[in-house]
Motif scaffolding. Structure first.
Motif, mmCIF file in Angstrom:
data_model
loop_
_atom_site.group_PDB
_atom_site.id
_atom_site.type_symbol
_atom_site.label_atom_id
_atom_site.label_comp_id
_atom_site.label_asym_id
_atom_site.label_seq_id
_atom_site.Cartn_x
_atom_site.Cartn_y
_atom_site.Cartn_z
ATOM 1 N N GLN A 1 47.977 13.985 68.629
ATOM 2 C CA GLN A 1 47.641 13.012 67.593
ATOM 3 C C GLN A 1 48.620 13.112 66.433
ATOM 4 N N ARG B 1 53.838 13.936 58.034
ATOM 5 C CA ARG B 1 52.841 13.650 59.043
ATOM 6 C C ARG B 1 52.781 14.910 59.903
ATOM 7 N N ILE C 1 41.852 21.145 60.234
ATOM 8 C CA ILE C 1 42.288 21.615 61.548
ATOM 9 C C ILE C 1 42.740 23.062 61.396
ATOM 10 N N VAL D 1 39.934 15.554 57.642
ATOM 11 C CA VAL D 1 39.536 16.568 58.617
ATOM 12 C C VAL D 1 40.282 17.868 58.350
ATOM 13 N N HIS E 1 49.510 17.140 66.108
ATOM 14 C CA HIS E 1 48.675 18.231 66.601
ATOM 15 C C HIS E 1 47.804 17.701 67.733
ATOM 16 N N GLU F 1 39.331 9.426 57.929
ATOM 17 C CA GLU F 1 38.490 10.528 57.472
ATOM 18 C C GLU F 1 39.330 11.771 57.219
ATOM 19 N N ALA G 1 43.972 16.989 56.785
ATOM 20 C CA ALA G 1 44.710 15.789 57.164
ATOM 21 C C ALA G 1 43.768 14.596 57.168
ATOM 22 N N ASN H 1 42.610 11.558 59.528
ATOM 23 C CA ASN H 1 42.681 11.147 60.935
ATOM 24 C C ASN H 1 42.835 9.627 61.047
ATOM 25 N N THR H 2 42.865 9.130 62.274
ATOM 26 C CA THR H 2 43.099 7.700 62.507
ATOM 27 C C THR H 2 41.935 6.826 62.030
ATOM 28 N N ASP H 3 40.764 7.423 61.812
ATOM 29 C CA ASP H 3 39.613 6.687 61.270
ATOM 30 C C ASP H 3 39.583 6.708 59.744
ATOM 31 N N LEU I 1 48.782 12.560 62.463
ATOM 32 C CA LEU I 1 47.886 12.443 61.315
ATOM 33 C C LEU I 1 48.691 12.539 60.027
#
Length: 103
Positions: free
Chosen positions: A39, A33, A83, A81, A36, A79, A73, A75-77, A41
């Motif tokens: 958050q 995990r 970074i 992403v 960052h 998706e 990574a 994300n919490t939704d 992720l």
């Protein structure tokens, strides 16, 4: 081409692997995990590593910290992403499971 020993997947033609101080391969970090910007992720891979300016792979210290990372990574939704930030802003935490628990 997959390098199973180092868990990397080349994403460039052979002649393009090193451009200046940017190392561009996919490094599998899905067992981690990332933290960052406050958050947490699920990490997928490190896509790009930028080393310090004038970095020489042949004449280097044993441990050298990269300057920038690009990490894929989830994300919490849920998706995917990308970074891109200074390397020190990322913290990688291994995903540890209790004995007998399956992934």
């Amino acid at each position: 081409e997959i390098d199973h020993q180092h868990h990397t997947i080349s994403n460039q033609r052979q002649k393009d692997k090193h451009y200046g101080n940017v190392h561009n391969r996919l490094f599998d970090v899905s067992r981690f995990r990332i933290i960052h910007g406050g958050q947490v992720l699920n990490a997928l891979c490190i896509m790009e590593v930028m080393m310090p300016e004038n970095f020489d792979y042949r004449n280097r210290e044993t441990i050298v910290k990269p300057k920038f990372l690009e990490v894929l990574a989830i994300n919490t939704d849920g998706e995917v992403v990308s970074i891109y930030d200074e390397a020190w802003t990322f913290q990688f935490v291994p995903i540890v499971q209790a004995p007998g628990q399956q992934a």
